[in-house]
Design a protein around this motif. Structure first.
Motif, PDB file in Angstrom:
ATOM      1  N   GLU A   1      50.836  46.902  42.279  1.00 20.69           N
ATOM      2  CA  GLU A   1      49.185  46.747  42.571  1.00 20.69           C
ATOM      3  C   GLU A   1      49.926  45.011  42.716  1.00 20.69           C
ATOM      4  O   GLU A   1      48.445  44.292  43.291  1.00 20.69           O
ATOM      5  CB  GLU A   1      50.202  46.809  41.527  1.00 20.69           C
ATOM      6  CG  GLU A   1      47.817  46.635  40.556  1.00 20.69           C
ATOM      7  CD  GLU A   1      47.362  46.950  39.008  1.00 20.69           C
ATOM      8  OE1 GLU A   1      46.679  47.220  38.778  1.00 20.69           O
ATOM      9  OE2 GLU A   1      48.346  47.485  39.025  1.00 20.69           O
TER      10      GLU A   1
ATOM     11  N   GLU B   1      44.640  51.552  43.614  1.00 18.10           N
ATOM     12  CA  GLU B   1      44.162  50.474  42.779  1.00 18.10           C
ATOM     13  C   GLU B   1      43.349  49.393  44.497  1.00 18.10           C
ATOM     14  O   GLU B   1      43.293  48.522  44.246  1.00 18.10           O
ATOM     15  CB  GLU B   1      45.283  49.399  42.428  1.00 18.10           C
ATOM     16  CG  GLU B   1      45.832  50.343  41.181  1.00 18.10           C
ATOM     17  CD  GLU B   1      45.665  50.407  39.952  1.00 18.10           C
ATOM     18  OE1 GLU B   1      44.625  49.492  40.251  1.00 18.10           O
ATOM     19  OE2 GLU B   1      45.318  51.917  39.630  1.00 18.10           O
ATOM     20  N   LYS B   2      41.946  50.303  44.411  1.00 21.52           N
ATOM     21  CA  LYS B   2      41.411  49.952  45.874  1.00 21.52           C
ATOM     22  C   LYS B   2      40.969  48.274  45.197  1.00 21.52           C
ATOM     23  O   LYS B   2      40.625  47.910  44.360  1.00 21.52           O
ATOM     24  CB  LYS B   2      40.126  51.207  46.010  1.00 21.52           C
ATOM     25  CG  LYS B   2      39.458  50.318  47.412  1.00 21.52           C
ATOM     26  CD  LYS B   2      37.875  51.140  47.360  1.00 21.52           C
ATOM     27  CE  LYS B   2      37.366  51.365  48.599  1.00 21.52           C
ATOM     28  NZ  LYS B   2      36.047  51.969  48.237  1.00 21.52           N
TER      29      LYS B   2
ATOM     30  N   PRO C   1      46.186  41.529  37.880  1.00 25.27           N
ATOM     31  CA  PRO C   1      46.830  42.578  37.146  1.00 25.27           C
ATOM     32  C   PRO C   1      48.311  41.462  36.014  1.00 25.27           C
ATOM     33  O   PRO C   1      48.254  40.712  37.693  1.00 25.27           O
ATOM     34  CB  PRO C   1      46.938  42.849  38.704  1.00 25.27           C
ATOM     35  CG  PRO C   1      46.919  42.114  40.048  1.00 25.27           C
ATOM     36  CD  PRO C   1      46.043  41.381  39.879  1.00 25.27           C
TER      37      PRO C   1
END
Length: 345
Positions: free
Chosen positions: A129, A295-296, A308
């Motif tokens: 991420e 997590e586009k 993040p």
């Protein structure tokens, strides 16, 4: 007809339209970074109270190192990017530029949280991420530069600074190439850092000048995910030999989407590189599956969305990057045992 202002004159006018500043306008604090050509300190503007990063370059040292052109190129690139109607949040901004008989001074955005290389060395390889988020910010900033007529040519994690909200600001434009026409192929100039240099720079081939920045994105993503470089070797010469041969491998266990992106960026011929014409485009780079995962990445909201949590890649947790922090190495100095050999007496 309105008078057409030559490009360099327009850049000069854009710079001079700002209020002229001198070093006396600032309270200069502690040094926060230094290199072979410059020192960077925290500086507070006395009148406004705003806090900046003050980059100081000694004129004599620049002349001795034959790096005066590099300093001028950095100014030209920053003025070009800062003179556009829209400013990009992922690019460090030049607020003032002035000089005295001894030094050149750049007053820049302060990025107080280090850089992406430091983050990886401290925390280990990043989670998927985190790697996706920071690679997307790099892509967005680099594509903006290219649209503005600026090629960075020294993209690497240590030139991706982290601001107060832990978002990146691309900095250090001393190797930049500035030209409103980046569509015309040109012979690549040998600049940059060995680990990130592209094959076309090594071969001095005539090609799209934007290619080295796109190549470097792939090298950076590899570093974020694995804590080492795809072409790491004992010397710069060996690094460059590996780059020429495209001698690298994505470690086993890597998720298919980032592995595919790395392989499509680390391509010897820039014309075949993802994001590059004639066979691809910036849109194709943004649309790659790595940025369209669980997590586009929402490109329109990239600079406002929550950052993040900074955490290591769970699959590589506990592994140390090859390029260990010098402080960690020095901390182990006293652990070394002195062995006495009677045969030496």
């Amino acid at each position: 007809m309105p008078r057409t202002v030559p490009r360099r004159e327009a850049l000069h006018q854009a710079t001079m339209s700002r209020r002229i500043a001198t070093i006396q306008d600032f309270d200069v604090g502690d040094e926060i970074a230094w290199g072979s050509l410059a020192t960077i300190s925290v500086a507070t503007h006395k009148r406004t109270g705003k806090v900046y990063a003050l980059k100081v370059l000694n004129k004599m040292h620049l002349a001795r190192k034959k790096m005066v052109r590099s300093a001028m190129m950095e100014k030209e690139a920053l003025v070009t990017l800062c003179s556009r109607p829209e400013l990009h949040p992922g690019i460090v901004r030049l607020h003032y530029c002035f000089h005295d008989p001894v030094n050149l001074f750049f007053v820049l955005d302060l990025a107080p949280n280090g850089d992406l290389k430091e983050m990886v060395l401290k925390n280990g390889p990043l989670s998927l991420e985190c790697a996706r988020f920071y690679t997307a910010q790099m892509v967005d900033a680099i594509l903006f530069m290219h649209k503005a007529g600026v090629v960075h040519r020294d993209i690497k994690p240590e030139n991706c600074l982290l601001d107060e909200s832990m978002r990146i600001k691309v900095a250090d434009f001393g190797s930049a190439y500035v030209n409103p026409d980046l569509e015309t192929y040109r012979t690549s100039t040998f600049v940059g850092t060995a680990m990130f240099i592209s094959p076309e720079m090594l071969s001095r081939s005539k090609c799209d000048p934007k290619g080295p920045d796109i190549w470097a994105i792939g090298v950076c993503l590899f570093f974020y995910l694995f804590g080492t470089y795809p072409f790491a070797a004992a010397t710069d010469y060996l690094v460059m030999e590996r780059i020429k041969k495209l001698d690298y491998a994505v470690p086993e266990g890597c998720e298919p989407e980032p592995a595919d992106l790395i392989k499509k960026l680390l391509v010897s011929d820039p014309a075949d590189r993802l994001g590059m014409k004639p066979h691809s485009s910036p849109k194709a780079l943004r649309d790659h599956a790595f940025f369209a995962g669980p997590e586009k990445i929402e490109w329109e909201k990239l600079w406002e969305c929550p950052v993040p949590k900074i955490e290591p890649n769970p699959a590589l947790k506990g592994q140390q990057p090859e390029d260990k922090n010098e402080d960690d190495l020095l901390a182990k100095f006293e652990e070394l045992q002195l062995v006495h050999d009677d045969n030496l007496n």
